[in-house]
Design a protein around this motif. Structure first.
Motif, mmCIF file in Angstrom:
data_model
loop_
_atom_site.group_PDB
_atom_site.id
_atom_site.type_symbol
_atom_site.label_atom_id
_atom_site.label_comp_id
_atom_site.label_asym_id
_atom_site.label_seq_id
_atom_site.Cartn_x
_atom_site.Cartn_y
_atom_site.Cartn_z
ATOM 1 N N SER A 167 1.543 -12.801 -5.502
ATOM 2 C CA SER A 167 3.366 -12.268 -4.979
ATOM 3 C C SER A 167 3.772 -10.625 -5.561
ATOM 4 N N ALA A 168 3.357 -10.966 -6.958
ATOM 5 C CA ALA A 168 2.920 -9.685 -7.751
ATOM 6 C C ALA A 168 2.411 -9.651 -7.674
ATOM 7 N N PHE A 169 1.236 -9.275 -7.372
ATOM 8 C CA PHE A 169 0.855 -8.662 -6.566
ATOM 9 C C PHE A 169 0.591 -7.263 -5.101
ATOM 10 N N LYS A 170 1.235 -7.932 -5.020
ATOM 11 C CA LYS A 170 1.900 -7.395 -3.220
ATOM 12 C C LYS A 170 3.271 -6.413 -3.626
ATOM 13 N N PHE A 171 4.048 -7.080 -4.410
ATOM 14 C CA PHE A 171 5.675 -6.428 -4.849
ATOM 15 C C PHE A 171 4.860 -4.991 -5.531
ATOM 16 N N VAL A 172 4.353 -5.065 -6.464
ATOM 17 C CA VAL A 172 3.682 -3.616 -7.480
ATOM 18 C C VAL A 172 2.963 -3.087 -6.391
ATOM 19 N N ASP A 173 2.007 -3.507 -5.850
ATOM 20 C CA ASP A 173 0.663 -2.566 -4.957
ATOM 21 C C ASP A 173 1.948 -2.067 -3.580
ATOM 22 N N ASP A 174 1.959 -2.822 -2.761
ATOM 23 C CA ASP A 174 3.267 -2.495 -1.402
ATOM 24 C C ASP A 174 4.027 -1.056 -2.503
ATOM 25 N N TRP A 175 4.810 -1.382 -3.438
ATOM 26 C CA TRP A 175 6.327 -0.158 -3.991
ATOM 27 C C TRP A 175 5.061 0.822 -4.356
ATOM 28 N N PHE A 198 4.780 0.075 -13.288
ATOM 29 C CA PHE A 198 4.920 -0.635 -12.524
ATOM 30 C C PHE A 198 4.946 -1.954 -13.737
ATOM 31 N N TYR A 199 6.154 -3.169 -13.232
ATOM 32 C CA TYR A 199 5.737 -4.381 -13.894
ATOM 33 C C TYR A 199 6.135 -4.904 -13.282
ATOM 34 N N MET A 200 5.965 -6.460 -13.355
ATOM 35 C CA MET A 200 6.455 -7.678 -12.998
ATOM 36 C C MET A 200 5.627 -8.933 -13.256
ATOM 37 N N THR A 201 6.237 -10.139 -13.817
ATOM 38 C CA THR A 201 6.178 -10.601 -14.579
ATOM 39 C C THR A 201 5.555 -11.151 -13.242
ATOM 40 N N THR A 202 4.622 -12.502 -13.879
ATOM 41 C CA THR A 202 3.775 -13.088 -13.052
ATOM 42 C C THR A 202 3.881 -14.959 -13.288
#
Length: 494
Positions: free
Chosen positions: A417-425, A407-411
């Motif tokens: 918000s990226a921590f939550k998005f990735v960790d929740d997924w 999982f990868y998201m720009t911050t």
């Protein structure tokens, strides 16, 4: 007499208070005496060598030593050890967690990338490779010197050491195994200052520990690699994979069944998805007709179609996935990204786990405008060279896993918000699974894991033996970083 002694002692005490011991100056003096080049703060070399891949994680080293010989590596490590610094070897500098810079401020960094010699013995087809070599340079030299290759990752600027010492998955791994499967010997400098050779027959425990958890035990100075003759024809491809929510679990289960039971050895593939599209991409070791025959059962089940396919040679296929110049050496200018990443190694992705994964994908991720992607590498299966390798020969703990999921998201400056998005997924995916059904891949490290959890995830069933080896080879944690192995304590050894 007594008064004179007291006066002298008082004077000495005053001087000691006035001129405290300068640990950093002592390090500079020691490194200077070792004849090891040290990057001058503010110089072009310092700026290059201290620039992290992940812009979010900028750390300041105590110093950056830049050896060009094994003796200089040894001298620099000795300086760090005797002055109480943690020592970190850096090769490519692509760690998601900036572990090549120590993962925190204040480490003595040993920058290895000036040591990048590759020498192929064309009689034995064994290559001797210095530990600062980048993957693209390794590939180019092996091919130029004798038309040979090893299995490795796709990014040409990645260093061999971080890659090989913790796994090394890439676009030939299903066919040829992990990068570490091609290592037959290593020279390594240990915490006690000794330089030893490790192989399957010499210092076997060291060899086992290095191949899977190598950053914890010393500084590898060179590798001996067996090599293979790459196929004359390879066909890279892109497949459009229709992914609709009401059929997403069925599609994922079809992919799992194919990867487990049908996918031929010659095929190397991953699923790649963003908010806008989902595709399969990879390379087939053969021609286009062979690719079409290999993919046909999966295409038939999923409704997927081949969008692009081109047959080429080994180097051209590497360049295709590299998307940049292949032969990367010093000076190397780091391309930076600002992101949060996380990985899962999974025995499968079906049933409740697939539903949790897909529901998050369609109900949350597809509504998120911040750039993200997921990458599902087809790692195992009954025909995979990764699965067929002896699991006891190295400390890589996940040969029983079918997938590596990233999982990868720009911050931005506020990455929460990226921590939550990735960790929740990730949590939505693993919630139905037992602990034996998943782990994590060290080469995609998660910066939000604490040390205890990180060790469990990265090294799984091998953790206890690795901690014991850490206690034997580096009990004082010279080679420490925030998620490094904890040495087993004396009470645990009893």
């Amino acid at each position: 007499m007594h008064s004179t002694v007291a006066l002298c002692l008082g004077l000495l005490a005053g001087l000691a208070q006035a001129v405290p011991f300068n640990k950093h100056a002592a390090l500079e003096d020691c490194l200077s005496g070792s004849k090891t080049v040290v990057d001058e703060v503010g110089s072009d070399d310092y700026n290059r060598d201290s620039t992290p891949f992940n812009k979010r994680l900028l750390f300041t080293p105590a110093a950056i030593a830049v050896p060009t010989t094994v003796d200089q590596i040894k001298s620099a490590v000795t300086c760090g050890s005797k002055l109480g610094y943690k020592v970190t070897a850096k090769c490519g500098g692509h760690s998601y967690a900036s572990l090549g810079l120590g993962g925190e401020d204040g480490h003595l960094v040993i920058e290895l990338d000036r040591m990048n010699s590759v020498k192929l013995d064309t009689k034995t087809n064994i290559a001797t490779v210095e530990s600062g070599t980048r993957l693209g340079h390794l590939a180019a030299e092996l091919y130029a010197q004798g038309g040979r290759a090893i299995s490795h990752g796709t990014c040409p600027g990645v260093g061999i050491s971080g890659h090989v010492l913790h796994g090394g998955f890439g676009m030939s791994s299903h066919s040829k195994g992990l990068a570490l499967d091609w290592v037959i010997g290593m020279n390594v400098l240990l915490a006690n200052g000794s330089l030893v050779h490790a192989s399957a027959t010499e210092n076997k425990d060291v060899y086992w520990g290095l191949l899977g958890a190598g950053s914890n035990f010393g500084v590898v100075t060179s590798y001996e690699l067996k090599t293979f003759e790459p196929p004359a024809n390879l066909t890279w491809f892109v497949v459009n994979l229709p992914m609709k929510q009401n059929a997403s679990v069925a599609t994922l289960e079809a992919l799992e069944d194919y990867a487990t039971n049908t996918m031929p050895l010659e095929l190397n593939m991953r699923m790649f998805a963003t908010r806008m599209f989902t595709q399969l991409e990879g390379v087939y070791q053969g021609d286009k007709a062979g690719l079409e025959a290999a993919l046909e059962p999966l295409l038939k089940k999923t409704g997927a179609t081949i969008a692009q396919a081109q047959t080429t040679n080994w180097l051209k296929s590497l360049e295709h996935f590299a998307t940049t110049k292949l032969n990367q050496t010093y000076p190397y200018n780091q391309v930076q990204e600002n992101f949060y990443g996380k990985s899962l190694e999974l025995k499968g992705l079906s049933g409740k786990a697939a539903k949790g994964f897909a529901d998050y994908w369609f109900n949350v991720a597809k509504k998120e405008s911040t750039r993200w992607y997921i990458q599902l590498d087809l790692h195992g299966g009954k025909n995979s060279a990764v699965s067929h390798a002896d699991p006891e020969l190295t400390s890589y703990a996940h040969r029983d896993k079918l997938y590596i999921l990233q999982f990868y998201m720009t911050t931005s400056d506020t990455p929460e918000s990226a921590f939550k998005f990735v960790d929740d997924w990730a949590t939505a995916t693993t919630a139905p699974l037992t602990s034996s059904e998943w782990g994590m891949y060290f080469n995609y490290p998660d910066t939000n894991l604490n040390r205890t959890r990180a060790q469990e995830m990265y090294w799984g069933k091998n953790l206890a033996r690795l901690q014991q080896l850490k206690a034997e080879l580096d009990p004082h944690e010279l080679f420490y970083y925030p998620v490094s192995l904890s040495p087993q304590q004396p009470s645990e050894l009893a």
